[in-house]
Write a protein that holds these residues in place. Sequence first.
Motif, PDB file in Angstrom:
ATOM      1  N   SER A 172       0.840  -1.206   0.000  1.00  0.00           N
ATOM      2  CA  SER A 172       0.000   0.000   0.000  1.00  0.00           C
ATOM      3  C   SER A 172       0.873   1.254   0.000  1.00  0.00           C
ATOM      4  CB  SER A 172      -0.955   0.006   1.196  1.00  0.00           C
ATOM      5  OG  SER A 172      -0.228  -0.001   2.408  1.00  0.00           O
ATOM      6  N   VAL A 173       2.029   1.197   0.661  1.00  0.00           N
ATOM      7  CA  VAL A 173       2.927   2.365   0.667  1.00  0.00           C
ATOM      8  C   VAL A 173       3.611   2.493  -0.701  1.00  0.00           C
ATOM      9  CG1 VAL A 173       4.922   3.447   1.769  1.00  0.00           C
ATOM     10  CG2 VAL A 173       3.287   2.165   3.155  1.00  0.00           C
ATOM     11  N   ALA A 174       4.057   1.358  -1.250  1.00  0.00           N
ATOM     12  CA  ALA A 174       4.735   1.405  -2.560  1.00  0.00           C
ATOM     13  C   ALA A 174       3.796   1.976  -3.627  1.00  0.00           C
ATOM     14  CB  ALA A 174       5.217   0.008  -2.953  1.00  0.00           C
ATOM     15  N   GLY A 175       2.541   1.534  -3.618  1.00  0.00           N
ATOM     16  CA  GLY A 175       1.569   1.999  -4.619  1.00  0.00           C
ATOM     17  C   GLY A 175       1.306   3.492  -4.486  1.00  0.00           C
ATOM     18  N   GLN A 176       1.098   3.936  -3.257  1.00  0.00           N
ATOM     19  CA  GLN A 176       0.810   5.371  -3.052  1.00  0.00           C
ATOM     20  C   GLN A 176       2.039   6.224  -3.374  1.00  0.00           C
ATOM     21  OE1 GLN A 176      -2.018   6.224   0.508  1.00  0.00           O
ATOM     22  NE2 GLN A 176      -0.928   4.366   1.074  1.00  0.00           N
ATOM     23  N   MET A 177       3.206   5.713  -3.040  1.00  0.00           N
ATOM     24  CA  MET A 177       4.442   6.456  -3.336  1.00  0.00           C
ATOM     25  C   MET A 177       4.594   6.603  -4.858  1.00  0.00           C
ATOM     26  SD  MET A 177       7.047   7.923  -1.971  1.00  0.00           S
ATOM     27  CE  MET A 177       7.056   7.358  -0.291  1.00  0.00           C
ATOM     28  N   ALA A 178       4.276   5.539  -5.595  1.00  0.00           N
ATOM     29  CA  ALA A 178       4.377   5.606  -7.062  1.00  0.00           C
ATOM     30  C   ALA A 178       3.400   6.638  -7.622  1.00  0.00           C
ATOM     31  CB  ALA A 178       4.128   4.231  -7.671  1.00  0.00           C
ATOM     32  N   LYS A 179       2.208   6.724  -7.031  1.00  0.00           N
ATOM     33  CA  LYS A 179       1.254   7.757  -7.461  1.00  0.00           C
ATOM     34  C   LYS A 179       1.833   9.142  -7.199  1.00  0.00           C
ATOM     35  CE  LYS A 179      -2.324   8.090  -8.924  1.00  0.00           C
ATOM     36  NZ  LYS A 179      -2.570   8.251 -10.397  1.00  0.00           N
ATOM     37  N   LEU A 180       2.440   9.313  -6.013  1.00  0.00           N
ATOM     38  CA  LEU A 180       3.023  10.625  -5.678  1.00  0.00           C
ATOM     39  C   LEU A 180       4.144  10.997  -6.642  1.00  0.00           C
ATOM     40  CD1 LEU A 180       3.032  10.334  -1.778  1.00  0.00           C
ATOM     41  CD2 LEU A 180       1.794  12.019  -3.133  1.00  0.00           C
ATOM     42  N   LYS A 181       4.769   9.995  -7.261  1.00  0.00           N
ATOM     43  CA  LYS A 181       5.840  10.267  -8.237  1.00  0.00           C
ATOM     44  C   LYS A 181       5.292  10.441  -9.647  1.00  0.00           C
ATOM     45  CE  LYS A 181       9.007  10.193  -5.156  1.00  0.00           C
ATOM     46  NZ  LYS A 181       9.608  11.458  -4.735  1.00  0.00           N
ATOM     47  N   GLY A 182       3.960  10.474  -9.777  1.00  0.00           N
ATOM     48  CA  GLY A 182       3.351  10.775 -11.075  1.00  0.00           C
ATOM     49  C   GLY A 182       3.208   9.567 -11.992  1.00  0.00           C
ATOM     50  N   CYS A 183       3.234   8.375 -11.423  1.00  0.00           N
ATOM     51  CA  CYS A 183       3.104   7.160 -12.252  1.00  0.00           C
ATOM     52  C   CYS A 183       1.636   6.747 -12.371  1.00  0.00           C
ATOM     53  CB  CYS A 183       3.903   6.013 -11.631  1.00  0.00           C
ATOM     54  SG  CYS A 183       5.653   6.406 -11.506  1.00  0.00           S
ATOM     55  N   ARG A 184       1.405   5.884 -13.335  1.00  0.00           N
ATOM     56  CA  ARG A 184       0.099   5.224 -13.478  1.00  0.00           C
ATOM     57  C   ARG A 184       0.247   3.908 -12.724  1.00  0.00           C
ATOM     58  NH1 ARG A 184      -1.593   1.767 -16.882  1.00  0.00           N
ATOM     59  NH2 ARG A 184      -3.853   1.670 -17.124  1.00  0.00           N
ATOM     60  N   VAL A 185      -0.601   3.660 -11.726  1.00  0.00           N
ATOM     61  CA  VAL A 185      -0.317   2.550 -10.813  1.00  0.00           C
ATOM     62  C   VAL A 185      -1.446   1.523 -10.818  1.00  0.00           C
ATOM     63  CG1 VAL A 185       0.453   1.912  -8.500  1.00  0.00           C
ATOM     64  CG2 VAL A 185       0.943   4.211  -9.365  1.00  0.00           C
ATOM     65  N   VAL A 186      -1.040   0.268 -10.983  1.00  0.00           N
ATOM     66  CA  VAL A 186      -1.975  -0.855 -10.980  1.00  0.00           C
ATOM     67  C   VAL A 186      -1.648  -1.732  -9.771  1.00  0.00           C
ATOM     68  CG1 VAL A 186      -2.740  -2.904 -12.260  1.00  0.00           C
ATOM     69  CG2 VAL A 186      -2.095  -0.802 -13.506  1.00  0.00           C
ATOM     70  N   GLY A 187      -2.624  -1.937  -8.898  1.00  0.00           N
ATOM     71  CA  GLY A 187      -2.413  -2.771  -7.719  1.00  0.00           C
ATOM     72  C   GLY A 187      -3.000  -4.158  -7.934  1.00  0.00           C
ATOM     73  N   ILE A 188      -2.289  -5.167  -7.451  1.00  0.00           N
ATOM     74  CA  ILE A 188      -2.799  -6.543  -7.510  1.00  0.00           C
ATOM     75  C   ILE A 188      -3.177  -6.945  -6.083  1.00  0.00           C
ATOM     76  CG2 ILE A 188      -2.221  -8.957  -8.006  1.00  0.00           C
ATOM     77  CD1 ILE A 188      -0.185  -7.937 -10.065  1.00  0.00           C
ATOM     78  N   ALA A 189      -4.404  -7.442  -5.908  1.00  0.00           N
ATOM     79  CA  ALA A 189      -4.860  -7.831  -4.574  1.00  0.00           C
ATOM     80  C   ALA A 189      -5.861  -8.968  -4.702  1.00  0.00           C
ATOM     81  CB  ALA A 189      -5.486  -6.633  -3.864  1.00  0.00           C
ATOM     82  N   GLY A 190      -6.124  -9.619  -3.560  1.00  0.00           N
ATOM     83  CA  GLY A 190      -7.021 -10.778  -3.558  1.00  0.00           C
ATOM     84  C   GLY A 190      -8.431 -10.398  -3.127  1.00  0.00           C
ATOM     85  N   GLY A 191      -9.374 -10.435  -4.074  1.00  0.00           N
ATOM     86  CA  GLY A 191     -10.787 -10.240  -3.737  1.00  0.00           C
ATOM     87  C   GLY A 191     -11.276  -8.817  -3.984  1.00  0.00           C
ATOM     88  N   ALA A 192     -12.610  -8.719  -4.133  1.00  0.00           N
ATOM     89  CA  ALA A 192     -13.239  -7.449  -4.510  1.00  0.00           C
ATOM     90  C   ALA A 192     -13.061  -6.378  -3.432  1.00  0.00           C
ATOM     91  CB  ALA A 192     -14.724  -7.677  -4.777  1.00  0.00           C
ATOM     92  N   ARG A 193     -13.142  -6.771  -2.153  1.00  0.00           N
ATOM     93  CA  ARG A 193     -13.061  -5.785  -1.068  1.00  0.00           C
ATOM     94  C   ARG A 193     -11.692  -5.106  -1.060  1.00  0.00           C
ATOM     95  NH1 ARG A 193     -13.702  -5.817   4.820  1.00  0.00           N
ATOM     96  NH2 ARG A 193     -12.409  -7.684   4.918  1.00  0.00           N
ATOM     97  N   LYS A 194     -10.643  -5.900  -1.227  1.00  0.00           N
ATOM     98  CA  LYS A 194      -9.289  -5.328  -1.213  1.00  0.00           C
ATOM     99  C   LYS A 194      -9.046  -4.503  -2.482  1.00  0.00           C
ATOM    100  CE  LYS A 194      -7.025  -8.397   2.062  1.00  0.00           C
ATOM    101  NZ  LYS A 194      -5.945  -9.358   2.334  1.00  0.00           N
ATOM    102  N   CYS A 195      -9.569  -4.987  -3.625  1.00  0.00           N
ATOM    103  CA  CYS A 195      -9.395  -4.216  -4.869  1.00  0.00           C
ATOM    104  C   CYS A 195     -10.102  -2.877  -4.766  1.00  0.00           C
ATOM    105  CB  CYS A 195      -9.918  -5.013  -6.060  1.00  0.00           C
ATOM    106  SG  CYS A 195      -8.793  -6.352  -6.510  1.00  0.00           S
ATOM    107  N   ASP A 196     -11.269  -2.876  -4.147  1.00  0.00           N
ATOM    108  CA  ASP A 196     -12.008  -1.633  -3.963  1.00  0.00           C
ATOM    109  C   ASP A 196     -11.193  -0.667  -3.085  1.00  0.00           C
ATOM    110  OD1 ASP A 196     -14.554  -0.158  -4.136  1.00  0.00           O
ATOM    111  OD2 ASP A 196     -14.428  -0.333  -1.959  1.00  0.00           O
ATOM    112  N   PHE A 197     -10.566  -1.190  -2.050  1.00  0.00           N
ATOM    113  CA  PHE A 197      -9.726  -0.372  -1.155  1.00  0.00           C
ATOM    114  C   PHE A 197      -8.554   0.244  -1.936  1.00  0.00           C
ATOM    115  CE2 PHE A 197      -5.897  -0.516   1.632  1.00  0.00           C
ATOM    116  CZ  PHE A 197      -6.246   0.472   2.546  1.00  0.00           C
TER     117      PHE A 197
END
Length: 346
Positions: A172-197
Amino acid sequence: MAGSKNTQVLFASRPQGAPTAANFRIVETPIPEPGPGEMLLRTVYLGLDPVIRLRMNEGSYWPAFEIGKPLGARTVCVVVKSNNTGFDPGDLLVMQGIWADYMISDGKAAVSAVNTQAANLPKIDPSRGSITAPLHILGITGFTAYVGLIEIGQPKHGETVVVSGASGAVGSVAGQMAKLKGCRVVGIAGGARKCDFVTNELGLDHAVDYKRSDFAAALKAACPNGVDIYFDNVGGDILDDVLARLARGARIIICGAISQYNNTTPVQGPKNYLSLLVNRARMEGMVVFDYADRYHVAIAEMAAYLKDGRMKSREDVVEGIDTFPEALTRLFTGENFGKLVLKVSD
Ligand SMILES: NC(=O)c1ccc[n+]([C@@H]2O[C@H](COP(=O)([O-])OP(=O)(O)OC[C@H]3O[C@@H](n4cnc5c(N)ncnc54)[C@H](OP(=O)(O)O)[C@@H]3O)[C@@H](O)[C@H]2O)c1
């Protein structure tokens, strides 16, 4: 919860596969008395990190736990009695501690990931975040995400970054940090609830559920121009699927491979590794300890993001030292949602 006795979790045998209660021994001993220059600490929280499982094996990047000794973990402790002039009762400290209600300390931090020379144990500054934040976003976990992405990934504005374990503590920190650096970020997670988060709370651009049978196709659709950076926390089949989608000059950060930690068979290696050749790509393992000189600067940056709301963190709190090893198992079943911490006392 801590009482008149000192409950400790001792390591009894090395697990084959997932740890079971038979691999540990819970003992009760009298509460120890601090000697001259020492203090008595009561554990308030223990951080449940995947590395605890790695340390049950020999040959990992942290020293293996010794049979018959207490397990170790990052802990938040409160000073109960102090014969050390540097600390007062009530001080909250973060340290490499043990799985016990109480412990004795001389006030010195062990030489470790973030303490390259003996220094006083750091006191927690509650103005920076919750008292548990130093167990994750404002501690080694957050720093792992930071150095992996910034030092090894070297993100550039507009690049596509994929992060596995994206709803978890490091991811979650790596993904948000990548957004702060102006990247397009795709997260991989297990299940709809986590993907929604991952998309609605953390603000990543896309989330892909690896438990769906069409995962590889969904990943391809989410990364139409290929993957420039992959921050890997899980290894296994997901690593192979991402390898198949690399862009030219891609960087892969091998931070962890949690899908492999409970294996009874050899670790599954990447079948699609020739994609590194074709795409002139680089795959690099990282161990957070090697970047200790940048720790305080990175944590100060993260504390600022946390304070002004640019970064979010989520905790999953379980209670009771005797819930071990079930509590730890949650990391490997995906039952944890956010940084898993164990509350030991008030
Ligand atoms: N290299 C270093 O210096 C360093 C330092 C710290 C941590 N790490 C590594 O960082 C990684 C993340 O640690 P963390 O503390 O942030 O844990 P976490 O992500 O908070 O919790 C573990 C998550 O892993 C996912 N997972 C478990 N089994 C999986 C499987 N078979 N396939 C795919 N996903 C699976 C689950 O999420 P889902 O529900 O989404 O499946 C689970 O919630 C670990 O691999 C850890 O070893 C490395």
